[in-house]
Design a protein around this motif. Structure first.
Motif, PDB file in Angstrom:
ATOM      1  N   ASP A   7       0.767  -1.221   0.121  1.00 19.05           N
ATOM      2  CA  ASP A   7       0.492  -0.372  -0.011  1.00 19.05           C
ATOM      3  C   ASP A   7       1.053   1.118   0.199  1.00 19.05           C
ATOM      4  O   ASP A   7       2.086   1.137  -0.491  1.00 19.05           O
ATOM      5  N   ARG A   8       0.808   2.484  -0.093  1.00 22.64           N
ATOM      6  CA  ARG A   8       0.940   4.135  -0.223  1.00 22.64           C
ATOM      7  C   ARG A   8       2.230   3.969   1.235  1.00 22.64           C
ATOM      8  O   ARG A   8       2.491   4.554   0.618  1.00 22.64           O
ATOM      9  N   ALA A   9       1.447   3.705   2.520  1.00 22.97           N
ATOM     10  CA  ALA A   9       2.370   3.700   3.309  1.00 22.97           C
ATOM     11  C   ALA A   9       3.300   2.626   3.883  1.00 22.97           C
ATOM     12  O   ALA A   9       4.314   3.357   3.257  1.00 22.97           O
ATOM     13  N   SER A  10       3.328   1.705   3.277  1.00 25.96           N
ATOM     14  CA  SER A  10       4.542   0.628   2.524  1.00 25.96           C
ATOM     15  C   SER A  10       5.685   1.397   1.524  1.00 25.96           C
ATOM     16  O   SER A  10       6.759   2.355   2.060  1.00 25.96           O
ATOM     17  N   PRO A  47      -5.972  -3.533  -5.812  1.00 24.79           N
ATOM     18  CA  PRO A  47      -6.884  -2.836  -5.950  1.00 24.79           C
ATOM     19  C   PRO A  47      -6.510  -1.674  -6.574  1.00 24.79           C
ATOM     20  O   PRO A  47      -5.329  -1.419  -7.105  1.00 24.79           O
ATOM     21  N   LYS A  48      -7.482  -1.020  -7.464  1.00 26.75           N
ATOM     22  CA  LYS A  48      -6.896   0.040  -8.279  1.00 26.75           C
ATOM     23  C   LYS A  48      -7.107   1.490  -7.197  1.00 26.75           C
ATOM     24  O   LYS A  48      -7.687   1.884  -6.739  1.00 26.75           O
ATOM     25  N   ARG A  49      -6.003   2.030  -7.442  1.00 25.69           N
ATOM     26  CA  ARG A  49      -5.360   3.698  -6.998  1.00 25.69           C
ATOM     27  C   ARG A  49      -6.985   4.653  -7.593  1.00 25.69           C
ATOM     28  O   ARG A  49      -6.609   5.119  -8.222  1.00 25.69           O
ATOM     29  N   ARG A  50      -6.753   5.387  -6.318  1.00 22.74           N
ATOM     30  CA  ARG A  50      -7.190   6.381  -6.245  1.00 22.74           C
ATOM     31  C   ARG A  50      -6.503   7.399  -6.236  1.00 22.74           C
ATOM     32  O   ARG A  50      -5.616   7.394  -5.818  1.00 22.74           O
ATOM     33  N   PRO A  51      -6.150   8.270  -7.678  1.00 18.29           N
ATOM     34  CA  PRO A  51      -5.658   9.633  -8.128  1.00 18.29           C
ATOM     35  C   PRO A  51      -4.840  10.645  -6.642  1.00 18.29           C
ATOM     36  O   PRO A  51      -6.343  10.744  -5.972  1.00 18.29           O
ATOM     37  N   ARG A  52      -3.805  11.239  -6.638  1.00 21.56           N
ATOM     38  CA  ARG A  52      -4.029  12.074  -5.012  1.00 21.56           C
ATOM     39  C   ARG A  52      -4.363  13.277  -5.638  1.00 21.56           C
ATOM     40  O   ARG A  52      -4.586  13.465  -6.754  1.00 21.56           O
TER      41      ARG A  52
END
Length: 52
Positions: A7-10, A47-52
């Motif tokens: 995930d983004r945190a990792s 999973p598909k990520r939402r754009p920031r």
């Protein structure tokens, strides 16, 4: 290393520390093919990520 994804945190943690390399399922597929000539299926689709 994981057979799925990070995930983004990792990813942020690894980027902050600079000495870590994250190996996810896509990387593992590539490494198995390149070094062992094996086609593998590592796990579920991330999973598909939402754009920031």
């Amino acid at each position: 290393m994981t057979t799925s994804w990070f995930d983004r945190a990792s990813e942020a943690f690894a980027n902050e520390h600079g000495r870590l390399e994250l190996l996810d399922g896509a990387n593992l597929v590539h490494l198995f093919k390149e070094h062992m000539n094996l086609d593998v299926i590592p796990g579920p689709v991330p999973p598909k990520r939402r754009p920031r």
